[in-house]
Design an enzyme around this catalytic site. Structure first.
Site, PDB file in Angstrom:
ATOM      1  N   GLY A   1       0.795  -1.225   0.000  1.00  0.00           N
ATOM      2  CA  GLY A   1       0.000   0.000   0.000  1.00  0.00           C
ATOM      3  C   GLY A   1       0.826   1.272   0.000  1.00  0.00           C
TER       4      GLY A   1
ATOM      5  N   CYS B   1       1.728   2.995   2.477  1.00  0.00           N
ATOM      6  CA  CYS B   1       2.725   2.977   3.540  1.00  0.00           C
ATOM      7  C   CYS B   1       4.077   2.464   3.050  1.00  0.00           C
ATOM      8  CB  CYS B   1       2.189   2.116   4.686  1.00  0.00           C
ATOM      9  SG  CYS B   1       3.373   1.834   5.980  1.00  0.00           S
TER      10      CYS B   1
ATOM     11  N   GLY C   1       1.442  20.225   8.194  1.00  0.00           N
ATOM     12  CA  GLY C   1       1.056  18.992   8.873  1.00  0.00           C
ATOM     13  C   GLY C   1       2.232  18.033   8.843  1.00  0.00           C
TER      14      GLY C   1
ATOM     15  N   ILE D   1       3.159  15.539   6.686  1.00  0.00           N
ATOM     16  CA  ILE D   1       3.920  15.364   5.442  1.00  0.00           C
ATOM     17  C   ILE D   1       4.750  16.609   5.149  1.00  0.00           C
ATOM     18  CG2 ILE D   1       3.703  15.147   2.921  1.00  0.00           C
ATOM     19  CD1 ILE D   1       1.404  13.219   3.351  1.00  0.00           C
TER      20      ILE D   1
ATOM     21  N   LEU E   1       6.040  18.778   7.157  1.00  0.00           N
ATOM     22  CA  LEU E   1       7.217  18.929   8.027  1.00  0.00           C
ATOM     23  C   LEU E   1       8.257  17.851   7.763  1.00  0.00           C
ATOM     24  CD1 LEU E   1       5.457  20.037  11.308  1.00  0.00           C
ATOM     25  CD2 LEU E   1       6.735  21.437   9.688  1.00  0.00           C
TER      26      LEU E   1
ATOM     27  N   HIS F   1      19.410   1.964  32.846  1.00  0.00           N
ATOM     28  CA  HIS F   1      20.272   3.142  32.821  1.00  0.00           C
ATOM     29  C   HIS F   1      21.539   2.823  32.047  1.00  0.00           C
ATOM     30  CE1 HIS F   1      22.257   6.784  34.143  1.00  0.00           C
ATOM     31  NE2 HIS F   1      23.332   6.049  34.410  1.00  0.00           N
TER      32      HIS F   1
HETATM   33  P1  FAD Z   1      -3.203   2.165   1.796  1.00  0.00           P
HETATM   34  O1  FAD Z   1      -1.878   1.958   2.392  1.00  0.00           O
HETATM   35  O2  FAD Z   1      -3.445   3.394   1.003  1.00  0.00           O
HETATM   36  O3  FAD Z   1      -3.491   0.884   0.907  1.00  0.00           O
HETATM   37  C1  FAD Z   1      -4.608   0.767   0.091  1.00  0.00           C
HETATM   38  C2  FAD Z   1      -4.302  -0.184  -1.033  1.00  0.00           C
HETATM   39  O4  FAD Z   1      -5.501  -0.433  -1.758  1.00  0.00           O
HETATM   40  C3  FAD Z   1      -3.310   0.369  -2.052  1.00  0.00           C
HETATM   41  O5  FAD Z   1      -2.251  -0.548  -2.222  1.00  0.00           O
HETATM   42  C4  FAD Z   1      -4.124   0.508  -3.349  1.00  0.00           C
HETATM   43  O6  FAD Z   1      -3.360   0.209  -4.505  1.00  0.00           O
HETATM   44  C5  FAD Z   1      -5.209  -0.533  -3.135  1.00  0.00           C
HETATM   45  N1  FAD Z   1      -6.454  -0.254  -3.868  1.00  0.00           N
HETATM   46  C6  FAD Z   1      -7.206   0.878  -3.822  1.00  0.00           C
HETATM   47  N2  FAD Z   1      -8.307   0.736  -4.581  1.00  0.00           N
HETATM   48  C7  FAD Z   1      -8.260  -0.509  -5.109  1.00  0.00           C
HETATM   49  C8  FAD Z   1      -9.126  -1.266  -5.956  1.00  0.00           C
HETATM   50  N3  FAD Z   1     -10.276  -0.760  -6.399  1.00  0.00           N
HETATM   51  N4  FAD Z   1      -8.733  -2.510  -6.292  1.00  0.00           N
HETATM   52  C9  FAD Z   1      -7.578  -3.045  -5.848  1.00  0.00           C
HETATM   53  N5  FAD Z   1      -6.743  -2.379  -5.032  1.00  0.00           N
HETATM   54  C10 FAD Z   1      -7.082  -1.146  -4.662  1.00  0.00           C
HETATM   55  N6  FAD Z   1       1.399   6.574   8.642  1.00  0.00           N
HETATM   56  C11 FAD Z   1       2.040   6.229   9.773  1.00  0.00           C
HETATM   57  O7  FAD Z   1       1.425   5.623  10.666  1.00  0.00           O
HETATM   58  N7  FAD Z   1       3.361   6.525   9.961  1.00  0.00           N
HETATM   59  C12 FAD Z   1       4.075   7.199   9.028  1.00  0.00           C
HETATM   60  O8  FAD Z   1       5.265   7.455   9.228  1.00  0.00           O
HETATM   61  C13 FAD Z   1       3.433   7.587   7.846  1.00  0.00           C
HETATM   62  N8  FAD Z   1       4.105   8.243   6.878  1.00  0.00           N
HETATM   63  C14 FAD Z   1       3.457   8.583   5.736  1.00  0.00           C
HETATM   64  C15 FAD Z   1       4.173   9.287   4.767  1.00  0.00           C
HETATM   65  C16 FAD Z   1       3.562   9.658   3.593  1.00  0.00           C
HETATM   66  C17 FAD Z   1       4.355  10.419   2.554  1.00  0.00           C
HETATM   67  C18 FAD Z   1       2.207   9.296   3.356  1.00  0.00           C
HETATM   68  C19 FAD Z   1       1.536   9.653   2.058  1.00  0.00           C
HETATM   69  C20 FAD Z   1       1.489   8.603   4.299  1.00  0.00           C
HETATM   70  C21 FAD Z   1       2.107   8.250   5.506  1.00  0.00           C
HETATM   71  N9  FAD Z   1       1.418   7.578   6.516  1.00  0.00           N
HETATM   72  C22 FAD Z   1       2.063   7.246   7.677  1.00  0.00           C
HETATM   73  C23 FAD Z   1      -0.001   7.200   6.370  1.00  0.00           C
HETATM   74  C24 FAD Z   1      -0.102   5.702   5.982  1.00  0.00           C
HETATM   75  O9  FAD Z   1       0.602   5.481   4.793  1.00  0.00           O
HETATM   76  C25 FAD Z   1      -1.560   5.314   5.819  1.00  0.00           C
HETATM   77  O10 FAD Z   1      -2.280   5.641   6.995  1.00  0.00           O
HETATM   78  C26 FAD Z   1      -1.683   3.821   5.571  1.00  0.00           C
HETATM   79  O11 FAD Z   1      -0.983   3.432   4.424  1.00  0.00           O
HETATM   80  C27 FAD Z   1      -3.162   3.427   5.434  1.00  0.00           C
HETATM   81  O12 FAD Z   1      -3.258   2.073   5.184  1.00  0.00           O
HETATM   82  P2  FAD Z   1      -4.460   1.452   4.323  1.00  0.00           P
HETATM   83  O13 FAD Z   1      -4.152   0.004   4.205  1.00  0.00           O
HETATM   84  O14 FAD Z   1      -5.745   1.883   4.891  1.00  0.00           O
HETATM   85  O15 FAD Z   1      -4.361   2.138   2.903  1.00  0.00           O
HETATM   86  P1  NAD Z   2      -2.321  16.991   7.598  1.00  0.00           P
HETATM   87  O1  NAD Z   2      -3.778  16.932   7.789  1.00  0.00           O
HETATM   88  O2  NAD Z   2      -1.408  16.430   8.623  1.00  0.00           O
HETATM   89  O3  NAD Z   2      -1.874  18.530   7.380  1.00  0.00           O
HETATM   90  C1  NAD Z   2      -2.447  19.338   6.385  1.00  0.00           C
HETATM   91  C2  NAD Z   2      -2.162  20.791   6.707  1.00  0.00           C
HETATM   92  O4  NAD Z   2      -2.537  21.599   5.588  1.00  0.00           O
HETATM   93  C3  NAD Z   2      -2.962  21.304   7.904  1.00  0.00           C
HETATM   94  O5  NAD Z   2      -2.074  21.916   8.815  1.00  0.00           O
HETATM   95  C4  NAD Z   2      -3.934  22.292   7.272  1.00  0.00           C
HETATM   96  O6  NAD Z   2      -4.289  23.348   8.135  1.00  0.00           O
HETATM   97  C5  NAD Z   2      -3.145  22.787   6.062  1.00  0.00           C
HETATM   98  N1  NAD Z   2      -3.986  23.386   4.996  1.00  0.00           N
HETATM   99  C6  NAD Z   2      -5.174  22.939   4.542  1.00  0.00           C
HETATM  100  N2  NAD Z   2      -5.635  23.755   3.558  1.00  0.00           N
HETATM  101  C7  NAD Z   2      -4.721  24.741   3.384  1.00  0.00           C
HETATM  102  C8  NAD Z   2      -4.629  25.892   2.522  1.00  0.00           C
HETATM  103  N3  NAD Z   2      -5.583  26.206   1.636  1.00  0.00           N
HETATM  104  N4  NAD Z   2      -3.540  26.681   2.606  1.00  0.00           N
HETATM  105  C9  NAD Z   2      -2.561  26.383   3.508  1.00  0.00           C
HETATM  106  N5  NAD Z   2      -2.605  25.322   4.346  1.00  0.00           N
HETATM  107  C10 NAD Z   2      -3.652  24.502   4.282  1.00  0.00           C
HETATM  108  O7  NAD Z   2      -2.070  16.302   6.177  1.00  0.00           O
HETATM  109  P2  NAD Z   2      -0.738  15.758   5.477  1.00  0.00           P
HETATM  110  O8  NAD Z   2       0.479  16.335   6.091  1.00  0.00           O
HETATM  111  O9  NAD Z   2      -0.969  15.946   4.015  1.00  0.00           O
HETATM  112  O10 NAD Z   2      -0.783  14.222   5.824  1.00  0.00           O
HETATM  113  C11 NAD Z   2      -1.864  13.403   5.350  1.00  0.00           C
HETATM  114  C12 NAD Z   2      -2.069  12.223   6.240  1.00  0.00           C
HETATM  115  O11 NAD Z   2      -0.976  11.342   6.171  1.00  0.00           O
HETATM  116  C13 NAD Z   2      -2.238  12.648   7.682  1.00  0.00           C
HETATM  117  O12 NAD Z   2      -3.509  12.229   8.104  1.00  0.00           O
HETATM  118  C14 NAD Z   2      -1.196  11.911   8.439  1.00  0.00           C
HETATM  119  O13 NAD Z   2      -1.714  11.256   9.561  1.00  0.00           O
HETATM  120  C15 NAD Z   2      -0.643  10.885   7.458  1.00  0.00           C
HETATM  121  N6  NAD Z   2       0.819  10.887   7.636  1.00  0.00           N
HETATM  122  C16 NAD Z   2       1.319  10.441   8.820  1.00  0.00           C
HETATM  123  C17 NAD Z   2       2.680  10.488   9.042  1.00  0.00           C
HETATM  124  C18 NAD Z   2       3.217  10.025  10.358  1.00  0.00           C
HETATM  125  O14 NAD Z   2       2.486   9.374  11.094  1.00  0.00           O
HETATM  126  N7  NAD Z   2       4.470  10.318  10.688  1.00  0.00           N
HETATM  127  C19 NAD Z   2       3.534  10.983   8.076  1.00  0.00           C
HETATM  128  C20 NAD Z   2       2.994  11.458   6.897  1.00  0.00           C
HETATM  129  C21 NAD Z   2       1.628  11.390   6.686  1.00  0.00           C
END
Ligand code: FAD
Ligand code: NAD
Length: 460
Positions: free
Chosen positions: A42, A44, A180, A182, A184, A439
């Site tokens: 996915g 992740c 948010g 991403i 940072l 420790h």
């Molecule tokens: P996804 O991981 O999105 O998986 C969904 C899967 O479904 C995909 O593989 C897709 O190809 C498949 N799919 C969709 N539609 C269909 C269909 N119709 N048929 C077949 N397959 C399909 N979370 C954290 O906890 N820690 C982090 O450090 C973190 N870092 C992140 C960094 C970035 C840049 C991003 C974008 C996200 C990050 N996240 C992080 C969020 C995390 O990736 C998601 O919360 C997590 O992947 C959600 O898992 P999921 O299985 O629900 O969905």
């Molecule tokens: P986010 O919701 O964390 O942050 C989005 C930010 O964009 C908010 O601060 C919001 O106020 C701002 N914003 C919205 N509209 C705006 C506008 N018009 N102009 C300026 N600022 C605006 O979303 P993200 O950083 O895109 O991350 C998406 C998801 O992915 C989050 O739900 C997060 O949990 C997940 N994620 C998690 C991790 C982790 O756990 N370390 C890492 C990356 C992503």
């Protein structure tokens, strides 16, 4: 054409999907899992958590060569960035882990289909020219990057996180929309590698939802590191030019840059799944609504992970998947949302579990606070991370039960795990304070903050 029958079909092989499939197979169900991407794991594993953390680590090492190591008596001469190699290493990590998921599914005898799943009106699922029928269907299709009105993500130089983990050169000027997680994390990566990074945030703070005291402290540190924040900036559009991008704001000058990373959240991914054929209508935010047993409005169809309401986190997705299939297979399953930690993997890391101080104040809950700084921790001094960092334990004023823990500092994401366990077991701050912590470790800061709840910290 024959129909293939299973006890459970999982749509999506992200953390929600592949973990559900494995757990269901462990419980004796005949399971299939489908993903439209060749590489499993996915968002992740392919384009999210894992590649971003690989780049965070590499860029941190690079930054250390730019002066920090000199404090340790290590002179580095001629350190240079080989971005191609850094990206290749990141790709290698992703390949190993996505291959690992395929191996785990095989080991657990989960049948894997590659293709896009689409519901038929009779609740069977079409995958290319095959039809799959299953007693239970679990939707785990995750999320995709969201955009803003006036911002077209298909334009060159207007990027999502998927683009920003694969730049082939360091942008001279990068604008990030959204302070948010991403914004940072990836903003930090490119700043460390040499970009001039400006973060435009709509709100008057960074990291909405996290403890505001920690977020304020973090902002000061990020600014010191060189990230520029323009808070209260509502982005209204992006125009691309041959040379770069111009980011428009409400009531303020536009900002010019080479590229713009749009990091304003993610939206549930249900497009093309054929939900309308079976009568599921997503809510106004595009999420699939479920009951506490993860059942949708249609009998036998369940949903977990980013596609349903709640924080979009990989570990939340996994736990929901496990609870859901345990309920299907055994009738029992459990998930305590209060124990789901949030971690931002910047330097310093920021980690929270349970309730924030802002929430407790808002709800009029009487609480006690215990704080402990990394500056007073021996290990933090020894490994040079004492400049900054602290632990804040919030405990119920009457019962001493731990309500929330908020940590900023090196390895905060790992330190928070014990705090989640404490909350899960209904521990008091006294319980943490009386547990022996090795420790010298950073984990002693958690123990000391717990001691500080009742004014008994030893080292401050
Ligand atoms: P996804 O991981 O999105 O998986 C969904 C899967 O479904 C995909 O593989 C897709 O190809 C498949 N799919 C969709 N539609 C269909 C269909 N119709 N048929 C077949 N397959 C399909 N979370 C954290 O906890 N820690 C982090 O450090 C973190 N870092 C992140 C960094 C970035 C840049 C991003 C974008 C996200 C990050 N996240 C992080 C969020 C995390 O990736 C998601 O919360 C997590 O992947 C959600 O898992 P999921 O299985 O629900 O969905
Ligand atoms: P986010 O919701 O964390 O942050 C989005 C930010 O964009 C908010 O601060 C919001 O106020 C701002 N914003 C919205 N509209 C705006 C506008 N018009 N102009 C300026 N600022 C605006 O979303 P993200 O950083 O895109 O991350 C998406 C998801 O992915 C989050 O739900 C997060 O949990 C997940 N994620 C998690 C991790 C982790 O756990 N370390 C890492 C990356 C992503």
């Amino acid at each position: 054409m024959s129909t293939l029958n299973f006890d459970l079909l999982v749509i999506g092989a992200g953390p929600a999907g592949y973990v559900s499939a494995i757990r269901a197979a462990q419980l004796g169900l005949k399971v299939a899992c489908v993903d439209r991407e060749k590489a499993l794991g996915g968002t992740c594993l392919r384009v999210g958590c894992i590649p971003s953390k690989a780049l965070l680590h590499s860029s941190e090492l690079f930054e250390q060569t730019q002066g920090h190591l000199a404090d340790h008596g290590i002179a580095v001469k001629g350190a240079a960035l080989d971005l191609k190699k850094m990206m290749a290493r990141k790709d290698g990590v992703v390949k190993t882990l996505t291959g690992g998921v395929a191996g785990l599914l095989k080991k657990n005898k989960v049948k894997v289909f590659h293709g896009t799943a689409v519901f038929n009106p009779d609740r069977t699922v079409a995958i290319a020219d095959q039809t799959v029928a299953a007693t239970h269907v679990l939707i785990a299709t995750g999320s995709v990057a969201a955009s803003l009105p006036g911002v077209d993500l298909s334009q060159d130089r207007v990027d999502t996180s998927t683009d920003a983990i694969a730049y082939d050169r360091v942008p001279k000027k990068l604008v990030v929309i959204g302070a948010g997680v991403i914004g940072l994390e990836l903003g930090s990566v490119w700043r460390r590698l040499g970009s001039e990074v400006t973060v435009l945030e709509y709100l008057d703070r960074i990291l909405p939802g996290m403890d505001s005291e920690l977020a304020k402290e973090a902002r000061k540190v990020f600014e010191k590191q060189g990230l520029r924040f323009e808070l209260g900036s509502k982005v209204t559009g992006v125009k691309t030019t041959k040379a770069g991008v111009s980011v428009q704001r409400d009531g303020a000058d536009s900002v010019q840059a080479d590229r713009v990373l749009v990091a304003v959240g993610r939206k549930p991914n249900t497009a093309g799944l054929g939900l309308e054929a079976i009568g599921i209508t997503p809510n106004a935010r595009g999420q699939i609504e479920v009951n506490p047993r993860f059942k949708t409005s249609v009998d036998g169809v369940y949903a977990v992970g980013d596609v349903i309401p709640g924080p979009m986190l990989a570990h939340k997705a996994e736990e929901e998947g496990i609870a859901c299939v345990e309920m299907i297979a055994t009738g029992h399953g459990h998930l305590d949302y209060h124990t789901i930690a949030s971690v931002v993997y910047t330097d310093p890391e920021i980690a929270s579990v349970g309730r924030t101080e802002d929430e407790l104040k808002q709800d009029g809950v009487a609480y006690k606070v215990g704080r402990f700084p990394f500056a007073a921790n021996g290990r933090a001094r020894a490994i040079d991370v004492a400049d900054l960092g602290s632990v804040k334990v919030l405990a119920d004023a009457n019962t001493d039960r731990v309500l929330g823990v908020h940590i900023i500092g090196h390895m905060a994401g790992d330190l928070i795990a014990e705090c989640g366990t404490a909350i899960a077991y209904g521990a008091s701050s006294e319980d943490i304070a009386r547990s022996c912590h090795a420790h010298p470790t950073l984990s002693e800061t958690v123990k000391e903050a717990a001691l500080a709840v009742s004014g008994r910290a030893i080292h401050i």
